[in-house]
Design a protein around this motif. Sequence first.
Motif, PDB file in Angstrom:
ATOM      1  N   VAL A 181       0.855  -1.185   0.000  1.00 44.58           N
ATOM      2  CA  VAL A 181       0.000   0.000   0.000  1.00 44.58           C
ATOM      3  C   VAL A 181       0.895   1.240   0.000  1.00 44.58           C
ATOM      4  O   VAL A 181       1.727   1.422   0.885  1.00 44.58           O
ATOM      5  CB  VAL A 181      -0.933   0.023   1.222  1.00 44.58           C
ATOM      6  CG1 VAL A 181      -1.760   1.306   1.235  1.00 44.58           C
ATOM      7  CG2 VAL A 181      -1.846  -1.194   1.219  1.00 44.58           C
ATOM      8  N   SER A 182       0.703   2.093  -0.981  1.00 43.12           N
ATOM      9  CA  SER A 182       1.491   3.318  -1.073  1.00 43.12           C
ATOM     10  C   SER A 182       1.127   4.276   0.057  1.00 43.12           C
ATOM     11  O   SER A 182      -0.002   4.306   0.536  1.00 43.12           O
ATOM     12  CB  SER A 182       1.226   3.998  -2.421  1.00 43.12           C
ATOM     13  OG  SER A 182       1.769   5.296  -2.454  1.00 43.12           O
ATOM     14  N   HIS A 183       2.101   5.070   0.478  1.00 39.03           N
ATOM     15  CA  HIS A 183       1.844   6.128   1.447  1.00 39.03           C
ATOM     16  C   HIS A 183       1.384   7.424   0.770  1.00 39.03           C
ATOM     17  O   HIS A 183       1.112   8.416   1.440  1.00 39.03           O
ATOM     18  CB  HIS A 183       3.108   6.415   2.265  1.00 39.03           C
ATOM     19  CG  HIS A 183       3.511   5.288   3.150  1.00 39.03           C
ATOM     20  ND1 HIS A 183       4.730   5.236   3.803  1.00 39.03           N
ATOM     21  CD2 HIS A 183       2.879   4.135   3.474  1.00 39.03           C
ATOM     22  CE1 HIS A 183       4.815   4.120   4.501  1.00 39.03           C
ATOM     23  NE2 HIS A 183       3.715   3.425   4.324  1.00 39.03           N
ATOM     24  N   GLY A 184       1.314   7.385  -0.554  1.00 40.89           N
ATOM     25  CA  GLY A 184       0.928   8.573  -1.303  1.00 40.89           C
ATOM     26  C   GLY A 184      -0.573   8.724  -1.425  1.00 40.89           C
ATOM     27  O   GLY A 184      -1.359   8.053  -0.760  1.00 40.89           O
ATOM     28  N   MET A 185      -0.972   9.621  -2.311  1.00 47.01           N
ATOM     29  CA  MET A 185      -2.396   9.892  -2.525  1.00 47.01           C
ATOM     30  C   MET A 185      -2.612  10.373  -3.947  1.00 47.01           C
ATOM     31  O   MET A 185      -1.760  11.069  -4.521  1.00 47.01           O
ATOM     32  CB  MET A 185      -2.909  10.925  -1.520  1.00 47.01           C
ATOM     33  CG  MET A 185      -2.210  12.266  -1.592  1.00 47.01           C
ATOM     34  SD  MET A 185      -2.554  13.320  -0.165  1.00 47.01           S
ATOM     35  CE  MET A 185      -1.640  12.457   1.121  1.00 47.01           C
ATOM     36  N   PHE A 186      -3.731   9.951  -4.538  1.00 50.27           N
ATOM     37  CA  PHE A 186      -4.046  10.364  -5.897  1.00 50.27           C
ATOM     38  C   PHE A 186      -4.403  11.849  -5.966  1.00 50.27           C
ATOM     39  O   PHE A 186      -4.145  12.512  -6.959  1.00 50.27           O
ATOM     40  CB  PHE A 186      -5.209   9.537  -6.442  1.00 50.27           C
ATOM     41  CG  PHE A 186      -4.818   8.139  -6.829  1.00 50.27           C
ATOM     42  CD1 PHE A 186      -4.272   7.873  -8.076  1.00 50.27           C
ATOM     43  CD2 PHE A 186      -4.992   7.082  -5.951  1.00 50.27           C
ATOM     44  CE1 PHE A 186      -3.914   6.595  -8.448  1.00 50.27           C
ATOM     45  CE2 PHE A 186      -4.635   5.794  -6.310  1.00 50.27           C
ATOM     46  CZ  PHE A 186      -4.088   5.548  -7.555  1.00 50.27           C
ATOM     47  N   PHE A 187      -5.044  12.349  -4.930  1.00 46.93           N
ATOM     48  CA  PHE A 187      -5.426  13.761  -4.902  1.00 46.93           C
ATOM     49  C   PHE A 187      -4.875  14.406  -3.637  1.00 46.93           C
ATOM     50  O   PHE A 187      -5.104  13.923  -2.525  1.00 46.93           O
ATOM     51  CB  PHE A 187      -6.948  13.915  -4.946  1.00 46.93           C
ATOM     52  CG  PHE A 187      -7.544  13.542  -6.267  1.00 46.93           C
ATOM     53  CD1 PHE A 187      -7.673  14.489  -7.270  1.00 46.93           C
ATOM     54  CD2 PHE A 187      -7.952  12.241  -6.519  1.00 46.93           C
ATOM     55  CE1 PHE A 187      -8.209  14.154  -8.505  1.00 46.93           C
ATOM     56  CE2 PHE A 187      -8.487  11.893  -7.751  1.00 46.93           C
ATOM     57  CZ  PHE A 187      -8.611  12.849  -8.741  1.00 46.93           C
TER      58      PHE A 187
END
Length: 237
Positions: A181-187
């Motif tokens: 699971v990425s720690h990033g975000m799409f928005f």
Amino acid sequence: MRILITNDDGINAGGIIRLANAAIDIGEVWVVAPNEQRSAASHSISLHDHIDIYPYDFPIAGVKAFSCSGTPSDCVRVGCLNIMPCKPDLVLSGINNGYNAASDIQYSATAGAAFEGSFQGILSISLSEEADKLHEVSEAYLHDVLSELCCKKLEYGQIYNVNFPGCPLSQCKGILRNRKVSHGMFFRDHYIELKKLDNNGIRLMVEGDYNEDCEPDTDFRAVVDKYISIGIVNNIG
């Protein structure tokens, strides 16, 4: 195999119909899904409000379906504990209109419903695809993905999380498994002020800027690169 299907886009959403149509090839399908949109409800359940359940005329022959006034997690609970004659062997949640990957998973009612299935001791799979895009990849791969995952075992509090890219089938590069699971975000969200209110109040609304910066070997990176992402997600509780 007895299969319970829910979603957070509502019982009349196209994704749940396509999911039920694929699942009916591998077992007896029951649908208990919200009567309206319930996105971003996470794993919330109804404690102080009643829940209304109605039989629903689902557009696939052989599927027993019910609409529910509660959250997607409520749907899994009442489906397992009240509606079905015995607990299902498999809970499917989706296909969500919009990715449930990276940090968005913590808000996702699609994932929340799957986690409820896991807490009930049932193998559970959350499925999503890029919002308002082509369905060519999910149509081509859905049956094989379900067949691959439907008999695998997971630990308590774990779910399989599947995301299909919204590209043409010819551009899809295949499946990447064991995605983290990425720690990033799409928005990347911020809030804009809509108006001033009486008594020094303000009315705000969230607005997001699309982003594709993400770590390698993650669910986020996989779908950005036009792969199907499959990974195991652990509930933080």
